[in-house]
Design a protein around this motif. Structure first.
Motif, PDB file in Angstrom:
ATOM      1  N   ALA A  46      -5.358  -9.118  -6.299  1.00 40.91           N
ATOM      2  CA  ALA A  46      -5.845  -8.257  -6.706  1.00 40.91           C
ATOM      3  C   ALA A  46      -6.298  -8.395  -8.182  1.00 40.91           C
ATOM      4  CB  ALA A  46      -4.210  -7.809  -7.722  1.00 40.91           C
ATOM      5  N   ALA A  93      -5.005  -1.461  -9.648  1.00 40.87           N
ATOM      6  CA  ALA A  93      -4.427  -0.463  -9.313  1.00 40.87           C
ATOM      7  C   ALA A  93      -3.829   0.028  -8.629  1.00 40.87           C
ATOM      8  CB  ALA A  93      -6.333   0.533  -9.586  1.00 40.87           C
ATOM      9  N   GLU A  94      -3.974  -0.236  -7.797  1.00 37.22           N
ATOM     10  CA  GLU A  94      -2.864   0.606  -6.395  1.00 37.22           C
ATOM     11  C   GLU A  94      -1.509  -0.860  -6.221  1.00 37.22           C
ATOM     12  OE1 GLU A  94      -4.655  -0.774  -1.926  1.00 37.22           O
ATOM     13  OE2 GLU A  94      -6.184   0.462  -2.852  1.00 37.22           O
ATOM     14  N   TYR A  95      -1.579  -2.024  -6.587  1.00 38.45           N
ATOM     15  CA  TYR A  95      -0.180  -2.718  -6.946  1.00 38.45           C
ATOM     16  C   TYR A  95       0.531  -1.794  -8.738  1.00 38.45           C
ATOM     17  CZ  TYR A  95      -0.947  -6.205  -3.932  1.00 38.45           C
ATOM     18  OH  TYR A  95      -1.199  -6.636  -2.189  1.00 38.45           O
ATOM     19  N   ARG A  96      -0.467  -1.388  -9.537  1.00 40.46           N
ATOM     20  CA  ARG A  96       0.460  -1.386 -10.436  1.00 40.46           C
ATOM     21  C   ARG A  96       0.428   0.183  -9.855  1.00 40.46           C
ATOM     22  NH1 ARG A  96      -3.523  -2.730 -14.604  1.00 40.46           N
ATOM     23  NH2 ARG A  96      -2.584  -2.752 -16.280  1.00 40.46           N
ATOM     24  N   GLN A  97       0.256   0.964  -9.670  1.00 36.83           N
ATOM     25  CA  GLN A  97       1.350   2.517  -9.146  1.00 36.83           C
ATOM     26  C   GLN A  97       1.957   2.286  -8.548  1.00 36.83           C
ATOM     27  OE1 GLN A  97      -1.378   4.769  -7.313  1.00 36.83           O
ATOM     28  NE2 GLN A  97      -2.672   5.435  -8.790  1.00 36.83           N
ATOM     29  N   LYS A  98       2.836   0.862  -7.768  1.00 37.34           N
ATOM     30  CA  LYS A  98       3.668   1.479  -6.999  1.00 37.34           C
ATOM     31  C   LYS A  98       4.410   0.690  -7.494  1.00 37.34           C
ATOM     32  CE  LYS A  98       1.812  -1.377  -3.035  1.00 37.34           C
ATOM     33  NZ  LYS A  98       1.468  -2.840  -2.093  1.00 37.34           N
ATOM     34  N   LYS A 126      -9.596  -2.291  -7.946  1.00 36.20           N
ATOM     35  CA  LYS A 126      -9.001  -1.507  -7.307  1.00 36.20           C
ATOM     36  C   LYS A 126      -7.281  -1.977  -7.010  1.00 36.20           C
ATOM     37  CE  LYS A 126     -11.398   1.806  -4.142  1.00 36.20           C
ATOM     38  NZ  LYS A 126     -12.352   1.948  -2.884  1.00 36.20           N
ATOM     39  N   LEU A 127      -7.631  -2.739  -6.275  1.00 39.02           N
ATOM     40  CA  LEU A 127      -6.259  -3.356  -5.549  1.00 39.02           C
ATOM     41  C   LEU A 127      -4.851  -2.972  -6.112  1.00 39.02           C
ATOM     42  CD1 LEU A 127      -7.018  -6.192  -3.136  1.00 39.02           C
ATOM     43  CD2 LEU A 127      -6.109  -3.868  -2.594  1.00 39.02           C
ATOM     44  N   ASN A 154      -9.987  -7.953  -7.439  1.00 40.35           N
ATOM     45  CA  ASN A 154     -10.417  -6.585  -6.915  1.00 40.35           C
ATOM     46  C   ASN A 154      -9.172  -5.554  -7.407  1.00 40.35           C
ATOM     47  OD1 ASN A 154     -10.135  -4.443  -5.708  1.00 40.35           O
ATOM     48  ND2 ASN A 154     -10.179  -4.822  -3.234  1.00 40.35           N
ATOM     49  N   ASP A 177       4.604  -2.443  -8.304  1.00 39.42           N
ATOM     50  CA  ASP A 177       4.614  -4.219  -8.302  1.00 39.42           C
ATOM     51  C   ASP A 177       3.380  -4.421  -9.044  1.00 39.42           C
ATOM     52  OD1 ASP A 177       4.426  -6.852  -7.289  1.00 39.42           O
ATOM     53  OD2 ASP A 177       3.465  -5.909  -5.192  1.00 39.42           O
ATOM     54  N   TRP A 178       4.082  -5.077 -10.372  1.00 42.58           N
ATOM     55  CA  TRP A 178       2.724  -5.267 -11.542  1.00 42.58           C
ATOM     56  C   TRP A 178       3.771  -6.267 -12.697  1.00 42.58           C
ATOM     57  CZ3 TRP A 178      -1.854  -5.816 -10.876  1.00 42.58           C
ATOM     58  CH2 TRP A 178      -2.971  -5.876 -12.096  1.00 42.58           C
TER      59      TRP A 178
END
Ligand SMILES: [Zn+2]
Ligand SMILES: [Zn+2]
Length: 119
Positions: free
Chosen positions: A64, A72-77, A69-70, A67, A79-80
């Motif tokens: 992440a 952002a995905e982790y953030r959404q999950k 984009k990745l 990337n 997992d940040w």
């Protein structure tokens, strides 16, 4: 009369800033035209950089830090790690054991220890 001479040494201490080295494992994705020549793989054997992010010690496809984009995905999950600006599941600063976990993955794949990040 004798002259005494002396040398005064002044030493300067230099502070090296161990700054964050951002970037460094950027990938160059060239969207080739259709029907073009197949992209020749870079150096084949010893270069695992396509899969492994040496800088961050995780596989590139889940890195992440390389990337956005990745990330952002982790953030959404959820997992940040806000403190270190990376997924908690990749935050070696909070959880050094994770580094070993990913290193083991690398070793399982290539039968050798992952390269150490420079610095
Ligand atoms: Zn990376
Ligand atoms: Zn952290």
């Amino acid at each position: 009369m004798e002259l005494a001479s002396w040398v005064r040494t002044v030493s300067f201490s230099t502070l090296a800033l161990g700054g964050l080295l951002a970037a460094g494992c950027g990938k160059t994705a060239t969207p080739g035209p259709e029907g073009g020549q197949p992209a020749t793989p870079a150096s084949a054997t010893d270069d695992h950089s396509g899969w492994w992010c040496i800088e961050h010690g995780v596989p590139e496809d889940i890195c992440a830090q390389c990337n956005a984009k990745l990330a952002a995905e982790y953030r959404q999950k959820g997992d940040w790690c806000k403190e270190h600006i990376r997924p908690e599941s990749q935050c070696f600063l909070c959880n050094p054991k994770l580094a070993e976990k990913f290193a083991a993955e690398y070793e399982a794949k290539f039968g050798t220890k992952p390269p150490k990040p420079a610095g």
